[in-house]
Design a protein around this motif. Sequence first.
Motif, PDB file in Angstrom:
ATOM      1  N   MET A 100      40.895  25.758 115.300  1.00 14.40           N
ATOM      2  CA  MET A 100      40.146  26.807 114.635  1.00 14.40           C
ATOM      3  C   MET A 100      38.677  26.698 115.010  1.00 14.40           C
ATOM      4  SD  MET A 100      39.377  27.580 110.589  1.00 14.40           S
ATOM      5  CE  MET A 100      40.976  27.095 110.124  1.00 14.40           C
ATOM      6  N   ASN A 101      38.052  27.863 115.176  1.00 16.67           N
ATOM      7  CA  ASN A 101      36.627  27.925 115.430  1.00 16.67           C
ATOM      8  C   ASN A 101      35.930  28.553 114.240  1.00 16.67           C
ATOM      9  OD1 ASN A 101      36.493  26.858 118.154  1.00 16.67           O
ATOM     10  ND2 ASN A 101      37.649  28.679 118.719  1.00 16.67           N
ATOM     11  N   TYR A 102      34.610  28.391 114.203  1.00 14.31           N
ATOM     12  CA  TYR A 102      33.798  28.878 113.105  1.00 14.31           C
ATOM     13  C   TYR A 102      32.680  29.736 113.679  1.00 14.31           C
ATOM     14  CZ  TYR A 102      36.225  25.045 110.840  1.00 14.31           C
ATOM     15  OH  TYR A 102      37.199  24.200 110.373  1.00 14.31           O
ATOM     16  N   TRP A 103      32.308  30.773 112.925  1.00 12.47           N
ATOM     17  CA  TRP A 103      31.345  31.746 113.408  1.00 12.47           C
ATOM     18  C   TRP A 103      30.420  32.174 112.275  1.00 12.47           C
ATOM     19  CZ3 TRP A 103      31.890  32.300 118.536  1.00 12.47           C
ATOM     20  CH2 TRP A 103      33.139  31.962 119.089  1.00 12.47           C
ATOM     21  N   LEU A 104      29.312  32.795 112.664  1.00 10.69           N
ATOM     22  CA  LEU A 104      28.425  33.461 111.731  1.00 10.69           C
ATOM     23  C   LEU A 104      28.226  34.874 112.277  1.00 10.69           C
ATOM     24  CD1 LEU A 104      25.345  32.215 109.908  1.00 10.69           C
ATOM     25  CD2 LEU A 104      25.103  34.259 111.329  1.00 10.69           C
ATOM     26  N   MET A 105      28.439  35.868 111.418  1.00 15.05           N
ATOM     27  CA  MET A 105      28.262  37.263 111.807  1.00 15.05           C
ATOM     28  C   MET A 105      27.248  37.902 110.861  1.00 15.05           C
ATOM     29  SD  MET A 105      32.237  38.197 112.651  1.00 15.05           S
ATOM     30  CE  MET A 105      31.963  39.635 113.685  1.00 15.05           C
ATOM     31  N   LYS A 106      26.224  38.514 111.457  1.00 12.17           N
ATOM     32  CA  LYS A 106      25.152  39.137 110.680  1.00 12.17           C
ATOM     33  C   LYS A 106      25.383  40.629 110.532  1.00 12.17           C
ATOM     34  CE  LYS A 106      21.291  36.483 112.584  1.00 12.17           C
ATOM     35  NZ  LYS A 106      20.024  36.722 113.293  1.00 12.17           N
ATOM     36  N   SER A 107      25.055  41.125 109.359  1.00 13.86           N
ATOM     37  CA  SER A 107      25.073  42.558 109.111  1.00 13.86           C
ATOM     38  C   SER A 107      24.006  42.877 108.073  1.00 13.86           C
ATOM     39  CB  SER A 107      26.445  42.995 108.599  1.00 13.86           C
ATOM     40  OG  SER A 107      26.479  44.389 108.388  1.00 13.86           O
ATOM     41  N   GLU A 108      23.426  44.042 108.210  1.00 15.50           N
ATOM     42  CA  GLU A 108      22.463  44.486 107.206  1.00 15.50           C
ATOM     43  C   GLU A 108      23.253  45.043 106.030  1.00 15.50           C
ATOM     44  OE1 GLU A 108      19.706  47.193 109.008  1.00 15.50           O
ATOM     45  OE2 GLU A 108      19.264  45.770 110.631  1.00 15.50           O
ATOM     46  N   PRO A 109      23.029  44.534 104.824  1.00 12.13           N
ATOM     47  CA  PRO A 109      23.802  45.011 103.677  1.00 12.13           C
ATOM     48  C   PRO A 109      23.621  46.498 103.398  1.00 12.13           C
ATOM     49  CG  PRO A 109      22.082  43.502 102.959  1.00 12.13           C
ATOM     50  CD  PRO A 109      22.085  43.487 104.454  1.00 12.13           C
ATOM     51  N   SER A 110      22.519  47.081 103.849  1.00 10.83           N
ATOM     52  CA  SER A 110      22.330  48.525 103.658  1.00 10.83           C
ATOM     53  C   SER A 110      23.243  49.322 104.595  1.00 10.83           C
ATOM     54  CB  SER A 110      20.869  48.910 103.901  1.00 10.83           C
ATOM     55  OG  SER A 110      20.499  48.603 105.228  1.00 10.83           O
ATOM     56  N   THR A 111      23.719  48.691 105.652  1.00 11.60           N
ATOM     57  CA  THR A 111      24.635  49.330 106.593  1.00 11.60           C
ATOM     58  C   THR A 111      26.079  48.964 106.266  1.00 11.60           C
ATOM     59  OG1 THR A 111      22.960  49.259 108.328  1.00 11.60           O
ATOM     60  CG2 THR A 111      25.237  49.533 109.037  1.00 11.60           C
ATOM     61  N   PHE A 112      26.351  47.660 106.166  1.00 13.93           N
ATOM     62  CA  PHE A 112      27.692  47.175 105.808  1.00 13.93           C
ATOM     63  C   PHE A 112      27.543  45.752 105.294  1.00 13.93           C
ATOM     64  CE2 PHE A 112      31.886  45.322 106.369  1.00 13.93           C
ATOM     65  CZ  PHE A 112      32.710  46.340 105.930  1.00 13.93           C
ATOM     66  N   GLY A 113      27.647  45.600 103.990  1.00 12.45           N
ATOM     67  CA  GLY A 113      27.488  44.288 103.368  1.00 12.45           C
ATOM     68  C   GLY A 113      28.817  43.717 102.913  1.00 12.45           C
ATOM     69  N   ILE A 114      28.746  42.550 102.345  1.00 14.03           N
ATOM     70  CA  ILE A 114      29.959  41.872 101.891  1.00 14.03           C
ATOM     71  C   ILE A 114      30.675  42.674 100.798  1.00 14.03           C
ATOM     72  CG2 ILE A 114      28.926  40.370 100.144  1.00 14.03           C
ATOM     73  CD1 ILE A 114      30.794  38.131 101.510  1.00 14.03           C
ATOM     74  N   ASP A 115      29.922  43.405  99.994  1.00 13.91           N
ATOM     75  CA  ASP A 115      30.564  44.247  98.975  1.00 13.91           C
ATOM     76  C   ASP A 115      31.348  45.388  99.615  1.00 13.91           C
ATOM     77  OD1 ASP A 115      29.682  42.692  96.833  1.00 13.91           O
ATOM     78  OD2 ASP A 115      27.805  43.809  96.672  1.00 13.91           O
ATOM     79  N   ASP A 116      30.858  45.897 100.738  1.00 12.62           N
ATOM     80  CA  ASP A 116      31.602  46.924 101.474  1.00 12.62           C
ATOM     81  C   ASP A 116      32.914  46.355 102.002  1.00 12.62           C
ATOM     82  OD1 ASP A 116      29.645  49.126 101.355  1.00 12.62           O
ATOM     83  OD2 ASP A 116      28.411  47.776 102.563  1.00 12.62           O
ATOM     84  N   LEU A 117      32.857  45.128 102.500  1.00  7.82           N
ATOM     85  CA  LEU A 117      34.086  44.485 102.975  1.00  7.82           C
ATOM     86  C   LEU A 117      35.059  44.288 101.819  1.00  7.82           C
ATOM     87  CD1 LEU A 117      35.700  43.222 105.281  1.00  7.82           C
ATOM     88  CD2 LEU A 117      34.485  41.068 104.848  1.00  7.82           C
ATOM     89  N   ALA A 118      34.549  43.905 100.665  1.00 10.42           N
ATOM     90  CA  ALA A 118      35.406  43.706  99.491  1.00 10.42           C
ATOM     91  C   ALA A 118      36.091  45.010  99.076  1.00 10.42           C
ATOM     92  CB  ALA A 118      34.589  43.139  98.330  1.00 10.42           C
ATOM     93  N   ARG A 119      35.388  46.137  99.237  1.00  8.64           N
ATOM     94  CA  ARG A 119      35.944  47.439  98.849  1.00  8.64           C
ATOM     95  C   ARG A 119      36.872  48.042  99.901  1.00  8.64           C
ATOM     96  NH1 ARG A 119      30.671  48.048  96.776  1.00  8.64           N
ATOM     97  NH2 ARG A 119      29.981  49.052  98.700  1.00  8.64           N
ATOM     98  N   ALA A 120      36.825  47.518 101.121  1.00  5.71           N
ATOM     99  CA  ALA A 120      37.665  48.059 102.195  1.00  5.71           C
ATOM    100  C   ALA A 120      39.143  47.818 101.878  1.00  5.71           C
ATOM    101  CB  ALA A 120      37.293  47.401 103.524  1.00  5.71           C
ATOM    102  N   ARG A 121      40.001  48.654 102.445  1.00  2.00           N
ATOM    103  CA  ARG A 121      41.444  48.512 102.229  1.00  2.00           C
ATOM    104  C   ARG A 121      41.876  47.103 102.621  1.00  2.00           C
ATOM    105  NH1 ARG A 121      46.450  50.560 105.154  1.00  2.00           N
ATOM    106  NH2 ARG A 121      47.896  50.842 103.442  1.00  2.00           N
ATOM    107  N   ASN A 122      42.544  46.431 101.711  1.00  4.66           N
ATOM    108  CA  ASN A 122      42.969  45.037 101.903  1.00  4.66           C
ATOM    109  C   ASN A 122      41.793  44.102 102.189  1.00  4.66           C
ATOM    110  OD1 ASN A 122      45.736  45.650 101.547  1.00  4.66           O
ATOM    111  ND2 ASN A 122      45.838  46.336 103.679  1.00  4.66           N
ATOM    112  N   SER A 123      40.599  44.507 101.778  1.00  4.84           N
ATOM    113  CA  SER A 123      39.367  43.733 102.034  1.00  4.84           C
ATOM    114  C   SER A 123      39.230  43.379 103.511  1.00  4.84           C
ATOM    115  CB  SER A 123      39.329  42.464 101.176  1.00  4.84           C
ATOM    116  OG  SER A 123      39.305  42.792  99.806  1.00  4.84           O
ATOM    117  N   THR A 124      39.656  44.300 104.374  1.00  3.68           N
ATOM    118  CA  THR A 124      39.642  44.083 105.824  1.00  3.68           C
ATOM    119  C   THR A 124      38.939  45.250 106.503  1.00  3.68           C
ATOM    120  OG1 THR A 124      41.737  42.888 105.671  1.00  3.68           O
ATOM    121  CG2 THR A 124      41.117  43.685 107.847  1.00  3.68           C
ATOM    122  N   SER A 125      38.136  44.925 107.514  1.00  8.34           N
ATOM    123  CA  SER A 125      37.420  45.967 108.239  1.00  8.34           C
ATOM    124  C   SER A 125      37.164  45.523 109.669  1.00  8.34           C
ATOM    125  CB  SER A 125      36.087  46.254 107.555  1.00  8.34           C
ATOM    126  OG  SER A 125      35.384  47.271 108.245  1.00  8.34           O
TER     127      SER A 125
END
Length: 153
Positions: free
Chosen positions: A1-26
């Motif tokens: 397994m590898n580990y990563w860091l992915m950046k996103s601006e929460p005003s564009t797509f934040g962790i709450d958006d991911l939580a609201r996505a279908r199956n919390s997947t995007s």
Amino acid sequence: MNYWLMKSEPSTFGIDDLARARNSTSGWDGVRNFQARNYMREMKKGDLVFFYHSSCPVPGIAGVAVVQREAYPDPTQFDSKSDHYDAMSDPDNPRWFMVDVKLVRKFDTVISLDELRKHAAGKLKDMIVLKRGNRLSVTPVTKSEWSFIESLV
């Protein structure tokens, strides 16, 4: 397994958006840097990702996601109505890729960039996101960096 860091601006797509996505997947689309793209092409299903909020009042790690689908062509590169359109992309030889990620957990409190910087001379001395001038939206994280950051939660 590898580990990563992915950046996103929460005003564009934040962790709450991911939580609201279908199956919390995007899909993680719109990456338009060759090095970040190359990192995404290395990602494997099951790899863990720190979801990092950038360009916001408190930048930092907001939670953890897991790679659900390995790199595939980003369709926004071919959509002339998309902000991520790239007229130079060829459907027969796409230049931009994306992965699908699924939320594992949102942290109660963001691990701020300031908090991470407190450890930049020690346990996180080689962490790419802490390097001066780094602007990549996707970077690898070592297992020891991952473990240390998990201990901060």
